[in-house]
Scaffold this motif. Structure first.
Motif, PDB file in Angstrom:
ATOM      1  N   LEU A   1      -0.453 -41.447  -3.962  1.00 59.34           N
ATOM      2  CA  LEU A   1      -0.493 -41.516  -5.422  1.00 59.34           C
ATOM      3  C   LEU A   1       0.880 -41.227  -5.998  1.00 59.34           C
ATOM      4  CD1 LEU A   1      -3.833 -40.020  -5.129  1.00 59.34           C
ATOM      5  CD2 LEU A   1      -3.505 -41.512  -7.081  1.00 59.34           C
TER       6      LEU A   1
ATOM      7  N   PHE B   1       1.093 -46.325  -6.177  1.00 63.13           N
ATOM      8  CA  PHE B   1       0.419 -46.716  -7.421  1.00 63.13           C
ATOM      9  C   PHE B   1       0.156 -45.458  -8.223  1.00 63.13           C
ATOM     10  CE2 PHE B   1      -2.764 -45.926  -4.186  1.00 63.13           C
ATOM     11  CZ  PHE B   1      -3.693 -45.141  -4.826  1.00 63.13           C
TER      12      PHE B   1
ATOM     13  N   PRO C   1      -5.500 -40.409 -14.349  1.00 64.12           N
ATOM     14  CA  PRO C   1      -5.260 -38.961 -14.479  1.00 64.12           C
ATOM     15  C   PRO C   1      -3.807 -38.570 -14.214  1.00 64.12           C
ATOM     16  CG  PRO C   1      -6.840 -39.435 -12.705  1.00 64.12           C
ATOM     17  CD  PRO C   1      -6.553 -40.723 -13.380  1.00 64.12           C
ATOM     18  N   GLU C   2      -3.105 -39.385 -13.434  1.00 61.00           N
ATOM     19  CA  GLU C   2      -1.696 -39.085 -13.157  1.00 61.00           C
ATOM     20  C   GLU C   2      -0.799 -39.577 -14.300  1.00 61.00           C
ATOM     21  OE1 GLU C   2      -0.984 -37.218 -10.594  1.00 61.00           O
ATOM     22  OE2 GLU C   2      -2.976 -37.332  -9.666  1.00 61.00           O
TER      23      GLU C   2
ATOM     24  N   PRO D   1     -11.233 -37.783  -5.074  1.00 58.69           N
ATOM     25  CA  PRO D   1     -10.486 -37.059  -6.119  1.00 58.69           C
ATOM     26  C   PRO D   1      -8.964 -37.164  -6.036  1.00 58.69           C
ATOM     27  CG  PRO D   1     -11.868 -35.582  -4.767  1.00 58.69           C
ATOM     28  CD  PRO D   1     -11.790 -36.878  -4.064  1.00 58.69           C
ATOM     29  N   GLY D   2      -8.410 -37.916  -5.114  1.00 55.25           N
ATOM     30  CA  GLY D   2      -6.950 -38.090  -5.091  1.00 55.25           C
ATOM     31  C   GLY D   2      -6.223 -36.766  -4.941  1.00 55.25           C
TER      32      GLY D   2
ATOM     33  N   VAL E   1     -15.883 -35.113  -2.991  1.00 53.11           N
ATOM     34  CA  VAL E   1     -16.209 -35.964  -1.833  1.00 53.11           C
ATOM     35  C   VAL E   1     -14.938 -36.692  -1.426  1.00 53.11           C
ATOM     36  CG1 VAL E   1     -17.621 -37.878  -1.007  1.00 53.11           C
ATOM     37  CG2 VAL E   1     -18.600 -36.202  -2.596  1.00 53.11           C
TER      38      VAL E   1
ATOM     39  N   THR F   1     -12.570 -38.147   2.131  1.00 56.22           N
ATOM     40  CA  THR F   1     -12.476 -38.352   3.580  1.00 56.22           C
ATOM     41  C   THR F   1     -11.096 -38.016   4.129  1.00 56.22           C
ATOM     42  OG1 THR F   1     -12.054 -40.660   3.051  1.00 56.22           O
ATOM     43  CG2 THR F   1     -14.224 -40.143   3.936  1.00 56.22           C
ATOM     44  N   SER F   2     -10.095 -37.998   3.277  1.00 60.94           N
ATOM     45  CA  SER F   2      -8.733 -37.855   3.783  1.00 60.94           C
ATOM     46  C   SER F   2      -8.328 -36.386   3.909  1.00 60.94           C
ATOM     47  CB  SER F   2      -7.772 -38.572   2.824  1.00 60.94           C
ATOM     48  OG  SER F   2      -6.480 -38.026   2.933  1.00 60.94           O
TER      49      SER F   2
ATOM     50  N   GLN G   1      -5.650 -31.371  -2.818  1.00 57.99           N
ATOM     51  CA  GLN G   1      -6.694 -30.934  -3.765  1.00 57.99           C
ATOM     52  C   GLN G   1      -6.883 -29.420  -3.694  1.00 57.99           C
ATOM     53  OE1 GLN G   1      -9.938 -33.410  -2.364  1.00 57.99           O
ATOM     54  NE2 GLN G   1      -8.732 -35.250  -2.797  1.00 57.99           N
TER      55      GLN G   1
ATOM     56  N   THR H   1     -17.739 -35.015   2.806  1.00 61.38           N
ATOM     57  CA  THR H   1     -17.095 -36.299   3.092  1.00 61.38           C
ATOM     58  C   THR H   1     -17.944 -37.491   2.656  1.00 61.38           C
ATOM     59  OG1 THR H   1     -17.958 -36.269   5.329  1.00 61.38           O
ATOM     60  CG2 THR H   1     -15.725 -35.430   5.022  1.00 61.38           C
TER      61      THR H   1
ATOM     62  N   PHE I   1     -12.376 -45.171  -7.286  1.00 61.27           N
ATOM     63  CA  PHE I   1     -12.961 -44.904  -5.979  1.00 61.27           C
ATOM     64  C   PHE I   1     -13.659 -46.153  -5.437  1.00 61.27           C
ATOM     65  CE2 PHE I   1     -16.771 -43.834  -3.526  1.00 61.27           C
ATOM     66  CZ  PHE I   1     -16.189 -43.174  -2.460  1.00 61.27           C
TER      67      PHE I   1
ATOM     68  N   LEU J   1     -13.758 -49.400  -1.595  1.00 58.31           N
ATOM     69  CA  LEU J   1     -14.851 -49.670  -0.651  1.00 58.31           C
ATOM     70  C   LEU J   1     -14.749 -51.127  -0.185  1.00 58.31           C
ATOM     71  CD1 LEU J   1     -17.672 -47.667  -2.456  1.00 58.31           C
ATOM     72  CD2 LEU J   1     -16.178 -46.947  -0.593  1.00 58.31           C
TER      73      LEU J   1
HETATM   74  N1  SAH Z   1      -9.634 -40.614  -8.266  1.00 60.00           N
HETATM   75  C1  SAH Z   1      -8.231 -40.353  -7.957  1.00 60.00           C
HETATM   76  C2  SAH Z   1      -7.740 -41.034  -6.685  1.00 60.00           C
HETATM   77  C3  SAH Z   1      -7.982 -42.495  -6.499  1.00 60.00           C
HETATM   78  S1  SAH Z   1      -7.420 -43.046  -4.909  1.00 60.00           S
HETATM   79  C4  SAH Z   1      -7.379 -40.720  -9.145  1.00 60.00           C
HETATM   80  O1  SAH Z   1      -7.901 -41.314 -10.063  1.00 60.00           O
HETATM   81  O2  SAH Z   1      -6.202 -40.392  -9.152  1.00 60.00           O
HETATM   82  C5  SAH Z   1      -8.918 -43.137  -3.958  1.00 60.00           C
HETATM   83  C6  SAH Z   1      -9.445 -41.805  -3.479  1.00 60.00           C
HETATM   84  O3  SAH Z   1     -10.655 -42.044  -2.773  1.00 60.00           O
HETATM   85  C7  SAH Z   1      -8.565 -41.036  -2.504  1.00 60.00           C
HETATM   86  O4  SAH Z   1      -8.756 -39.665  -2.730  1.00 60.00           O
HETATM   87  C8  SAH Z   1      -9.135 -41.464  -1.151  1.00 60.00           C
HETATM   88  O5  SAH Z   1      -8.781 -40.623  -0.108  1.00 60.00           O
HETATM   89  C9  SAH Z   1     -10.607 -41.460  -1.451  1.00 60.00           C
HETATM   90  N2  SAH Z   1     -11.439 -42.309  -0.593  1.00 60.00           N
HETATM   91  C10 SAH Z   1     -11.237 -43.601  -0.273  1.00 60.00           C
HETATM   92  N3  SAH Z   1     -12.284 -44.073   0.465  1.00 60.00           N
HETATM   93  C11 SAH Z   1     -13.158 -43.055   0.572  1.00 60.00           C
HETATM   94  C12 SAH Z   1     -14.448 -42.918   1.188  1.00 60.00           C
HETATM   95  N4  SAH Z   1     -15.029 -43.929   1.830  1.00 60.00           N
HETATM   96  N5  SAH Z   1     -15.072 -41.729   1.085  1.00 60.00           N
HETATM   97  C13 SAH Z   1     -14.512 -40.682   0.416  1.00 60.00           C
HETATM   98  N6  SAH Z   1     -13.307 -40.760  -0.181  1.00 60.00           N
HETATM   99  C14 SAH Z   1     -12.632 -41.926  -0.102  1.00 60.00           C
END
Ligand code: SAH
Length: 352
Positions: A42, A46, A50-51, A84-85, A113, A115-116, A123, A136, A154, A158
């Motif tokens: 982030l 991109f 929120p940023e 949550p980035g 929630v 995964t990274s 966070q 996760t 988010f 997918l």
């Molecule tokens: N919501 C944040 C970040 C967007 S980036 C913002 O607005 O700034 C996408 C986020 O989703 C990252 O935190 C990434 O690690 C998470 N993510 C992507 N695929 C995911 C999945 N399958 N399960 C859980 N988190 C996921």
């Protein structure tokens, strides 16, 4: 060649062509080399709402306080964020909510929630003074109390499947190996994708996209509201009506990149089909991000912030412009509310 590309080439050599969804899944989430597993994209590749400005999260914090009040201030509830980035959005929402209703923040069970592992660490720093639970998968969030959920940028992460129209019908778009390169190709067999436009005649070369993971997740969220009160707010870029077109896109260093050249090194997303998510349950929208933020009072909030920080007035105006102008994030980004169909969520009063 990058290590993930080698891994994908080996996989294709062993098992044959892979779907766009499989490719997206690997490029973003391979445990070793996946894009989101490696570090903090982030700001570098991109920038998200929120940023851009704290105002975004503050307004959404007030959105959830209002939605909670409208539901009689339940004493126990989950406040969930998907993806949550850096944790910025949750931090801004909680700070704004705390000022008007400390009780909301004290009683919320805050669940992120993610995964990274590397973003989870960031966070943890951002939210160091808060009591937060990390999970996760959304399925792990228990369904025994009301649910308030936010997902910003988010669903675009997918994995989508794509289908291309030929003279014979629809074929899944696959990824094949050609020497050391990855290339798109069509699967030979004809299939009928579960997409509203696939049943009708379509020009040759038309593309439709489906997102089974997004649809299933939206359905699970919708089902929670059969049992429990609450609101889920999904904000993302995407389209409101079923549409044709290839929306798979790679972004690196704030510029478009080729999606197949360097898997894991560029962010890979697809536009969100809000009409598909809307089938998940009781839902209103999508409305544009501009409509949502204006109805939640972005102008007044910006004015106050400018009074408190006169030296930042130009930056604040620029941020508001970026979040709401039609040429920027104002109309491509949209908001969908899924909820129990009792109390209309703030900002959605005129939405269908
Ligand atoms: N919501 C944040 C970040 C967007 S980036 C913002 O607005 O700034 C996408 C986020 O989703 C990252 O935190 C990434 O690690 C998470 N993510 C992507 N695929 C995911 C999945 N399958 N399960 C859980 N988190 C996921």
């Amino acid at each position: 060649m990058n290590a993930l590309k080698e891994k994908i080439l080996r996989l294709i050599a062993q098992t044959g062509p892979i779907s766009v969804a499989q490719y997206m899944q690997i490029a973003l989430s391979d445990p070793e080399h996946g894009y989101y597993m490696r570090g903090d994209p982030l700001g570098k590749d991109f920038i998200t709402a929120p940023e851009v400005s704290q105002i975004f999260g503050e307004l959404l914090g007030l959105f959830f306080v209002q939605a909670w009040e409208d539901r009689g201030r339940p004493a126990r509830f989950h406040f969930v964020e998907l993806g949550p980035g850096r944790g910025t959005l949750m931090a801004d929402m909680l700070r704004a909510a705390e000022k008007v209703r400390p009780n909301f923040v004290e009683t919320a069970r805050i669940i992120l929630v993610e995964t990274s592992p590397s973003l989870k660490r960031i966070q943890e720093e951002t939210l160091a003074l808060r009591r937060v639970t990390w999970l996760t998968r959304f399925e792990e969030v228990s369904g025994d109390v009301p649910l308030f959920l936010i997902a910003n940028e988010f669903f675009d992460a997918l994995p989508i499947r794509q289908f291309v129209r030929s003279e014979r019908g629809w074929h899944e778009r696959m990824i094949i190996a050609e020497g050391e390169n990855l290339k798109f190709a069509l699967a030979p067999d004809v299939v009928v994708p579960s997409h509203p436009l696939a049943a009708k005649p379509a020009p040759l070369g038309s593309i439709v996209e489906i997102n089974p993971a997004a649809d299933a997740l939206a359905r699970q969220i919708g089902e929670r509201f059969d049992e429990q009160d609450g609101v889920a707010l999904i904000i993302d870029y995407g389209y409101a009506q079923p549409s044709f077109g290839d929306t798979l896109q790679a972004v690196k260093n704030n510029a478009f990149a080729d999606p197949l050249t360097e898997p894991g090194e560029a962010d890979l997303t697809a536009h969100v089909d809000f009409s598909a998510l809307k089938r998940a349950g009781h839902a209103l929208g999508p409305i544009t991000q501009r409509e949502l933020l204006e109805r939640l009072g972005i102008e007044a909030r910006a004015e106050r912030l400018k009074k408190e920080n006169p030296g930042k007035a130009t930056d604040i105006d620029a941020a508001v412009e970026r979040l709401t102008a039609p040429k920027q994030m104002g109309t491509l980004f949209k908001a969908l509310a899924i909820f129990e169909d009792r109390e209309t969520p703030p900002g959605f009063e005129d939405a269908h």
